[in-house]
Enzyme design. Structure first.
Site, PDB file in Angstrom:
ATOM      1  N   CYS A 120       0.012  -9.227  -3.147  1.00 34.56           N
ATOM      2  CA  CYS A 120      -0.671 -10.294  -2.403  1.00 34.56           C
ATOM      3  C   CYS A 120      -1.032  -9.795  -1.018  1.00 34.56           C
ATOM      4  CB  CYS A 120       0.116 -11.588  -2.378  1.00 34.56           C
ATOM      5  SG  CYS A 120       1.849 -11.394  -2.144  1.00 34.56           S
ATOM      6  N   GLU A 162       4.286 -19.289  -2.209  1.00 33.60           N
ATOM      7  CA  GLU A 162       3.770 -18.031  -1.692  1.00 33.60           C
ATOM      8  C   GLU A 162       2.651 -17.613  -2.642  1.00 33.60           C
ATOM      9  OE1 GLU A 162       3.251 -16.120   1.078  1.00 33.60           O
ATOM     10  OE2 GLU A 162       5.260 -16.954   1.277  1.00 33.60           O
ATOM     11  N   GLU A 174      -9.631 -13.383  -4.382  1.00 31.70           N
ATOM     12  CA  GLU A 174      -8.567 -12.414  -4.654  1.00 31.70           C
ATOM     13  C   GLU A 174      -8.789 -11.777  -6.030  1.00 31.70           C
ATOM     14  OE1 GLU A 174      -4.450 -13.795  -5.278  1.00 31.70           O
ATOM     15  OE2 GLU A 174      -3.856 -12.208  -3.891  1.00 31.70           O
TER      16      GLU A 174
HETATM   17  C1  UN1 Z   1       3.478  -8.923  -2.451  1.00 35.00           C
HETATM   18  O1  UN1 Z   1       2.459  -8.404  -2.004  1.00 35.00           O
HETATM   19  O2  UN1 Z   1       3.419  -9.649  -3.448  1.00 35.00           O
HETATM   20  O3  UN1 Z   1       4.711  -5.871   2.253  1.00 35.00           O
HETATM   21  C2  UN1 Z   1       4.790  -8.688  -1.797  1.00 35.00           C
HETATM   22  C3  UN1 Z   1       4.677  -5.528   1.085  1.00 35.00           C
HETATM   23  C4  UN1 Z   1       5.919  -5.670   0.225  1.00 35.00           C
HETATM   24  C5  UN1 Z   1       6.002  -7.032  -0.368  1.00 35.00           C
HETATM   25  C6  UN1 Z   1       4.717  -7.456  -0.984  1.00 35.00           C
HETATM   26  N1  UN1 Z   1       7.092  -5.387   1.016  1.00 35.00           N
HETATM   27  O4  UN1 Z   1       3.658  -5.095   0.566  1.00 35.00           O
END
Ligand code: UN1
Length: 522
Positions: A306, A272, A408
């Site tokens: 992310c 991920e 990013e």
């Molecule tokens: C991440 O962005 O690393 O949807 C995870 C979201 C969170 C999880 C993010 N529930 O922003």
């Protein structure tokens, strides 16, 4: 030792602040049900990014030797755990969920102290771990396989899940309890044993999760914790021949190294990684709502998700209005220590992050194809002096191929890009190497469905920001964001279990599939 020093310098920024450090608590690795120091007896310190004089704790600086011991204990525990009926495994996980609920406030406060994000958000992080625990524990009484007709008479066909074995979990600092739970809980309910290594910036939140696992009654050796750096601890996990599966969340660059190492030894690998997520704002959008979504998506967690909204593709008809309101809101955000309930945006994680983010701001400023509309500075005075604070930063009139619109940044920086049609917006939106999350603000159902269909991402939102994924839906992305797997939902079970197809022939004779074609049963 050189490494320990580097660890210290990186997060602390400055040296010589011994006073508070003396009081820092010492934490241990968890191996085979014992809390132990690293084999080499070395430690690293975990500092508060809002005030680096505040040392959160000392953690073992683990090496290959520690990883070997952790893997050995996971191996010893595996047979007993995999043979424990899944509903029994799940019962322990439900107890874990209760323990997390009881400790939510303390875990959130400790997470804010080590990671920086505001208390509301760390509360959300712990809540996500709670949700994940209860939801996934429910799988203990499902873990569905399927039956299907066989092509021969008196033959039964079915498919069941089996655990993959020993798993190595490598987790990031931005969701220091939620993301470890996304990996740990499904791994456990499926009957695997694990070695988990949290990011060196946020070991305490994973420590809290693992400590809660112990309290819940997960047997010794099933969950093993080693803290330390990517080199050597993370690499020792990635390369360990006994670990059948590596699940990694982090940068696309590191993910590629993990994937290559796994390919070498035929290990299963779930990745991920990065994102360059987009909000499309159409001319019929509720502009105020879109601005709210953009502020939350771009500056929540100081942009260190992310799923962060790092690109805002806005229709020219509402572009001026949207940009004006966005800039006003960004300027008004209260930046500070996340532990202060009035703070809206906390610091970024460490000195390296400051360097990287400020580097991107400079890149954006240098090119004349974008305007720095607000922010752009590191905050260093007064209460900011000992932390890693950067102003919420908005670039407007950004060309879609600029580096700040392609790469990013993982910080509080967003790029507003003008567009004149939905087709153009979708093309820009898809025109990056990542494919995690995208959103559209529009009142027109046709446009919403068009974008929903055309965006090549793993997550899509209508009239909502790019962040806010819930645990019972699959989480992950396309292209350079991942390698085809999904966490969360029931889809995560496909990472942590392997299918076994079973044929039971009760005809009492040899029946050859594909060869002995039977027209009808006698
Ligand atoms: C991440 O962005 O690393 O949807 C995870 C979201 C969170 C999880 C993010 N529930 O922003």
């Amino acid at each position: 030792m050189a490494q320990a020093k580097k660890a210290l310098n990186r997060k602390n920024g400055r040296r010589g602040e011994r006073a508070l450090r003396g009081a820092a608590k010492t934490y241990h690795n968890y191996i085979g049900g014992q809390w132990v120091a690293s084999a080499g007896g070395e430690w690293f310190e975990n500092a508060n990014p809002a005030n680096t004089r505040d040392i959160v704790g000392r953690f073992p600086l683990s090496t290959a030797e520690d990883v070997d011991a952790a893997v050995e204990s996971a191996r010893n525990a595996f047979d007993r755990w995999r043979r424990t009926p899944a509903p029994r495994r799940a019962e322990i996980l439900f107890r874990l969920g209760e323990i997390l609920i009881r400790n939510k406030e303390r875990f959130s406060a400790e997470m804010t102290r080590e990671m920086g994000k505001v208390l509301k958000e760390t509360g959300g992080d712990v809540q996500e771990a709670i949700d994940c625990t209860f939801y996934t524990a429910g799988e203990g009484r499902r873990l569905h396989g399927f039956t299907t007709p066989a092509e021969m008479p008196d033959k039964f066909a079915m498919c069941v899940r089996q655990p993959v074995g020993l798993c190595g979990l490598i987790t990031p600092w931005n969701f220091p309890m939620a993301i470890p739970s996304w990996k740990l809980i499904p791994a456990l309910v499926c009957g695997n044993t694990v070695v988990i290594k949290p990011a060196e910036d946020t070991p305490l939140s994973t420590y809290n999760l693992v400590k809660a696992c112990e309290e819940a009654g997960i047997p010794p050796g099933v969950v093993n914790l080693v803290t330390g750096y990517g080199e050597p601890a993370g690499a020792s996990i990635t390369n360990h021949p006994a670990l059948r599966l590596i699940s990694f969340t982090g940068s696309t660059e590191t993910g590629r190294i993990v994937a290559s190492a796994c390919a070498e030894r035929n290990a299963i690998c779930s990745l991920e990684m990065g994102g360059k997520n987009v909000i499309i704002v159409m001319d019929d959008a509720d502009v105020d709502l879109a601005v709210e979504g953009a502020v939350w998506g771009a500056f929540g967690t100081s942009g260190q998700r992310c799923t962060a909204s790092s690109r805002l593709v806005v229709h020219k008809k509402v572009y001026k209005l949207f940009s004006k309101k966005l800039i006003e809101r960004a300027r008004g955000l209260k930046v500070g220590n996340g532990a202060d309930p009035k703070t809206e945006m906390g610091p970024v994680i460490n000195a390296d992050a400051v360097h990287k983010i400020m580097g991107y701001i400079e890149i954006g400023e240098r090119e004349d194809r974008a305007t720095l509309a607000c922010g752009g500075n590191r905050l260093t005075k007064g209460d900011y002096a000992n932390g890693y604070f950067i102003e919420p930063t908005v670039f407007t009139d950004v060309a879609p191929d600029m580096r700040i619109a392609q790469e990013e940044i993982f910080g509080p920086v967003t790029a507003v890009i003008p567009t004149d049609s939905l087709e153009d917006a979708v093309e820009i939106a898809n025109g990056v190497r990542y494919g995690l999350s995208a959103a559209i603000y529009t009142q027109d159902v046709n446009r919403a469905f068009h974008a929903m269909n055309e965006m090549y991402t793993g997550i899509f939102y209508v009239n909502s920001s790019t962040i806010g994924a819930e645990v019972h839906l699959p989480f992950g992305g396309t292209k350079a964001t991942g390698n085809g797997h999904r966490e969360a939902g029931t889809q995560v079970l496909d990472i942590f279990s392997e299918w076994k197809s079973i044929y039971v022939d009760y005809s009492g004779k040899l029946q050859r599939a594909q060869i002995d074609v039977v027209e009808s049963a006698d």
